[in-house]
Design a protein around this motif. Structure first.
Motif, PDB file in Angstrom:
ATOM      1  N   GLU A 175       7.136  -9.866   4.386  1.00  0.00           N
ATOM      2  CA  GLU A 175       6.691 -10.375   3.083  1.00  0.00           C
ATOM      3  C   GLU A 175       5.318 -11.036   3.162  1.00  0.00           C
ATOM      4  N   ASP A 176       4.974 -11.655   4.293  1.00  0.00           N
ATOM      5  CA  ASP A 176       3.649 -12.254   4.434  1.00  0.00           C
ATOM      6  C   ASP A 176       2.577 -11.176   4.572  1.00  0.00           C
ATOM      7  N   ASN A 177       2.883 -10.101   5.282  1.00  0.00           N
ATOM      8  CA  ASN A 177       1.965  -8.961   5.342  1.00  0.00           C
ATOM      9  C   ASN A 177       1.754  -8.366   3.955  1.00  0.00           C
ATOM     10  N   GLU A 178       2.822  -8.266   3.187  1.00  0.00           N
ATOM     11  CA  GLU A 178       2.713  -7.719   1.830  1.00  0.00           C
ATOM     12  C   GLU A 178       1.887  -8.634   0.935  1.00  0.00           C
ATOM     13  N   GLY A 236      -9.950  -4.958  -4.815  1.00  0.00           N
ATOM     14  CA  GLY A 236      -9.651  -3.700  -5.489  1.00  0.00           C
ATOM     15  C   GLY A 236      -9.074  -2.589  -4.633  1.00  0.00           C
ATOM     16  N   LYS A 237      -9.135  -2.709  -3.308  1.00  0.00           N
ATOM     17  CA  LYS A 237      -8.664  -1.626  -2.438  1.00  0.00           C
ATOM     18  C   LYS A 237      -8.614  -2.130  -1.009  1.00  0.00           C
ATOM     19  N   VAL A 274       0.574  -2.070   4.368  1.00  0.00           N
ATOM     20  CA  VAL A 274      -0.700  -1.575   3.856  1.00  0.00           C
ATOM     21  C   VAL A 274      -0.678  -0.078   3.565  1.00  0.00           C
ATOM     22  N   LEU A 275       0.352   0.604   4.014  1.00  0.00           N
ATOM     23  CA  LEU A 275       0.388   2.063   3.927  1.00  0.00           C
ATOM     24  C   LEU A 275       0.104   2.612   2.526  1.00  0.00           C
ATOM     25  N   PRO A 276       0.727   2.079   1.454  1.00  0.00           N
ATOM     26  CA  PRO A 276       0.440   2.640   0.122  1.00  0.00           C
ATOM     27  C   PRO A 276      -1.029   2.559  -0.269  1.00  0.00           C
ATOM     28  N   GLY A 317      -7.719   5.887   4.226  1.00  0.00           N
ATOM     29  CA  GLY A 317      -8.365   4.964   5.134  1.00  0.00           C
ATOM     30  C   GLY A 317      -7.884   5.097   6.564  1.00  0.00           C
ATOM     31  N   ASN A 318      -7.924   3.983   7.296  1.00  0.00           N
ATOM     32  CA  ASN A 318      -7.607   4.030   8.711  1.00  0.00           C
ATOM     33  C   ASN A 318      -6.992   2.726   9.198  1.00  0.00           C
TER      34      ASN A 318
END
Length: 271
Positions: free
Chosen positions: A65-68, A79-80, A127-129, A136-137
């Motif tokens: 949840e902290d990563n999210e 924005g991205k 971060v995948l979505p 990206g990478n």
């Protein structure tokens, strides 16, 4: 114009060491930066130093949840996300299996693997979505301990070998839309801490006796790089333009540790 003009990177463990050097370098290359950092003090320092060029989230890389939250806040502000760098890590300060207290083995394993392996995995999942949107990478900070013995004790060495496996598996799974690579620094003087389960939470590499000599004499180039000197490898891998054919690659920035055996086998001496 920098290599990363208009790009957005999310970096974990950006409060010190290689993480902080990456923030400075990526900003110099034209990027905006999101940061996930555990230390409240370091969060405040980053916000004061870099202002609107960064958005800093206080949190724990071992919590999904902290990563999210870090992903969501970075996207809200900038924005991205084009690049995710899973950089946060802790070290075991060479505690051998013989010296590991059996009553602390479970907790120290869980703590170290939680930060060093679960952390980058959770970050990538969160971060995948966003990376699918930008094609990206991902870049993981590995270590010379991901390839060779004696770069740490068994806990740290095993954890960094696991990160090598993450790079390769995710590079395979996420192609062709997302590139996944790594950088494996050698000995570098940073604020790298140890697990609290081993009483090492206040230990830093600079407090280790003769650490510079130890680092210098174990690599053929006899170098002790600063955190900043590793950042070019990350910049290269973050640039889709300049590394568009590179995935599953780990750049060893370690003073040539991989060729040590050739010197000893040939009986050669350094020039």
């Amino acid at each position: 114009m920098g290599w990363l003009e208009g790009k957005v990177a999310l970096i974990t463990g950006g409060g010190s060491g290689i993480g902080r050097a990456l923030i400075e370098r990526f900003i110099d290359e034209g990027a905006s930066i999101g940061v996930l950092e555990r230390s409240e003090e370091k969060v405040k320092e980053l916000q004061e130093q870099f202002g609107k060029k960064v958005v800093v989230v206080q949190g724990d890389v071992t919590l999904l949840e902290d990563n999210e939250r870090a992903v969501a806040e970075t996207v809200r502000v900038f924005g991205k996300i084009d690049t995710f760098i899973g950089n946060a890590g802790i070290f075991d300060y060479f505690v051998s299996l013989l010296d590991l207290p059996k009553e602390k083995l479970d907790t120290s394993f869980d703590e170290l693997f939680g930060v060093n392996v679960k952390g980058p995995l959770y970050g990538a999942k969160a971060v995948l979505p966003e990376l699918l949107k930008t094609q990206g990478n991902i870049i993981f900070t590995v270590s010379n301990a991901g390839f060779y013995p004696a770069g740490g004790g068994p806990l740290y060495t095993a954890s960094k070998h696991a990160v090598v496996g993450l790079v390769r598996e995710l590079a395979y799974e996420l192609s062709p839309k997302i590139r996944v690579n790594g950088v494996a620094p050698g000995g570098t003087l940073t604020d790298l801490r140890g697990p609290s389960a081993l009483g090492q939470e206040k230990q830093t590499q600079s407090k280790v006796d003769n650490i510079k000599d130890l680092m210098k004499t174990t690599n053929p180039l006899h170098v002790v790089p600063s955190p900043k000197q590793h950042t070019s490898a990350y910049v290269l891998l973050a640039s889709n333009k300049d590394s568009m054919a590179m995935t599953g690659v780990i750049i060893n920035s370690d003073g040539g540790l991989g060729v040590r055996g050739f010197h000893s086998a040939a009986g050669g001496e350094h020039l």
